[in-house]
Design a protein around this motif. Structure first.
Motif, short mmCIF file in Angstrom:
data_model
loop_
_atom_site.label_atom_id
_atom_site.label_comp_id
_atom_site.label_asym_id
_atom_site.label_seq_id
_atom_site.Cartn_x
_atom_site.Cartn_y
_atom_site.Cartn_z
N ALA A 1 0.84 -1.20 0.00
CA ALA A 1 0.00 0.00 0.00
C ALA A 1 0.88 1.25 0.00
O ALA A 1 1.97 1.26 0.57
N VAL A 2 0.40 2.30 -0.64
CA VAL A 2 1.14 3.55 -0.74
C VAL A 2 0.43 4.62 0.10
O VAL A 2 -0.79 4.77 0.04
N VAL A 3 1.23 5.35 0.88
CA VAL A 3 0.72 6.47 1.66
C VAL A 3 1.46 7.73 1.22
O VAL A 3 2.68 7.73 1.14
N GLU A 4 0.70 8.76 0.90
CA GLU A 4 1.27 10.07 0.57
C GLU A 4 1.10 10.96 1.80
O GLU A 4 -0.01 11.14 2.28
N ILE A 5 2.22 11.49 2.27
CA ILE A 5 2.21 12.35 3.45
C ILE A 5 2.49 13.78 3.01
O ILE A 5 3.49 14.03 2.34
N GLY B 1 6.37 25.29 0.25
CA GLY B 1 6.49 25.04 1.68
C GLY B 1 5.80 23.77 2.16
O GLY B 1 5.80 23.49 3.35
N VAL B 2 5.22 23.01 1.24
CA VAL B 2 4.59 21.74 1.60
C VAL B 2 5.47 20.61 1.06
O VAL B 2 5.78 20.56 -0.13
N PHE B 3 5.86 19.74 1.96
CA PHE B 3 6.68 18.59 1.61
C PHE B 3 5.75 17.40 1.40
O PHE B 3 4.94 17.09 2.28
N THR B 4 5.87 16.76 0.25
CA THR B 4 5.07 15.59 -0.06
C THR B 4 6.00 14.39 -0.18
O THR B 4 6.94 14.41 -0.95
N VAL B 5 5.73 13.38 0.62
CA VAL B 5 6.55 12.17 0.66
C VAL B 5 5.63 10.98 0.44
O VAL B 5 4.56 10.89 1.05
N GLU B 6 6.03 10.08 -0.46
CA GLU B 6 5.27 8.86 -0.68
C GLU B 6 6.07 7.66 -0.20
O GLU B 6 7.26 7.56 -0.48
N ILE B 7 5.39 6.79 0.53
CA ILE B 7 6.04 5.58 1.01
C ILE B 7 5.18 4.36 0.67
O ILE B 7 3.96 4.47 0.57
N ARG B 8 5.86 3.24 0.46
CA ARG B 8 5.18 1.97 0.19
C ARG B 8 5.43 1.04 1.35
O ARG B 8 6.58 0.82 1.76
N LEU C 1 10.73 4.48 0.84
CA LEU C 1 10.48 5.87 0.45
C LEU C 1 10.53 5.90 -1.07
O LEU C 1 11.56 5.59 -1.66
N ILE C 2 9.40 6.20 -1.73
CA ILE C 2 9.38 6.12 -3.19
C ILE C 2 9.42 7.47 -3.88
O ILE C 2 9.81 7.53 -5.05
N SER C 3 9.07 8.55 -3.19
CA SER C 3 9.23 9.87 -3.80
C SER C 3 9.15 10.94 -2.73
O SER C 3 8.58 10.72 -1.65
N GLN C 4 9.74 12.08 -3.06
CA GLN C 4 9.66 13.25 -2.18
C GLN C 4 9.78 14.49 -3.02
O GLN C 4 10.49 14.51 -4.02
N ARG C 5 9.03 15.52 -2.63
CA ARG C 5 9.11 16.80 -3.34
C ARG C 5 8.64 17.90 -2.39
O ARG C 5 8.01 17.62 -1.37
N GLU C 6 8.98 19.13 -2.75
CA GLU C 6 8.57 20.28 -1.96
C GLU C 6 8.02 21.32 -2.91
O GLU C 6 8.59 21.58 -3.96
N GLU C 7 6.87 21.86 -2.57
CA GLU C 7 6.26 22.90 -3.40
C GLU C 7 5.52 23.86 -2.48
O GLU C 7 4.62 23.45 -1.73
#
Length: 75
Positions: A31-35, A65-72, A57-63
């Motif tokens: 399952a994937v969770v986007e934080i 001031g919001v950090f988006t991290v996806e984990i499986r 940890l499958i992806s991370q980005r910042e836009e």
């Protein structure tokens, strides 16, 4: 498989990771969770959580001031 989105903007360490752990608990392996968080420490904290839990940890980005991290979730 669907993705769970967890908005923890405005929360500081360690709350984003604690919320992520709780969200992952009830999900099946793979399952994937986007934080979404505003605490810059979330990237390092989630990376450490993934290493200790067997998740990835499958992806991370910042836009804006919001950090988006996806984990499986590992399994």
């Amino acid at each position: 498989m669907s993705k769970t989105v967890l908005n923890v903007t405005g929360l500081s360490c360690p709350l984003p990771v604690l919320h992520a752990q709780k969200a992952m608990k009830g999900l099946p392996p793979g399952a994937v969770v986007e934080i979404q968080a505003t605490d810059p420490a979330v990237v390092q904290d989630i990376d450490a959580y993934c290493r200790s839990s067997g998740s990835a940890l499958i992806s991370q980005r910042e836009e804006g001031g919001v950090f988006t991290v996806e984990i499986r979730k590992g399994g």
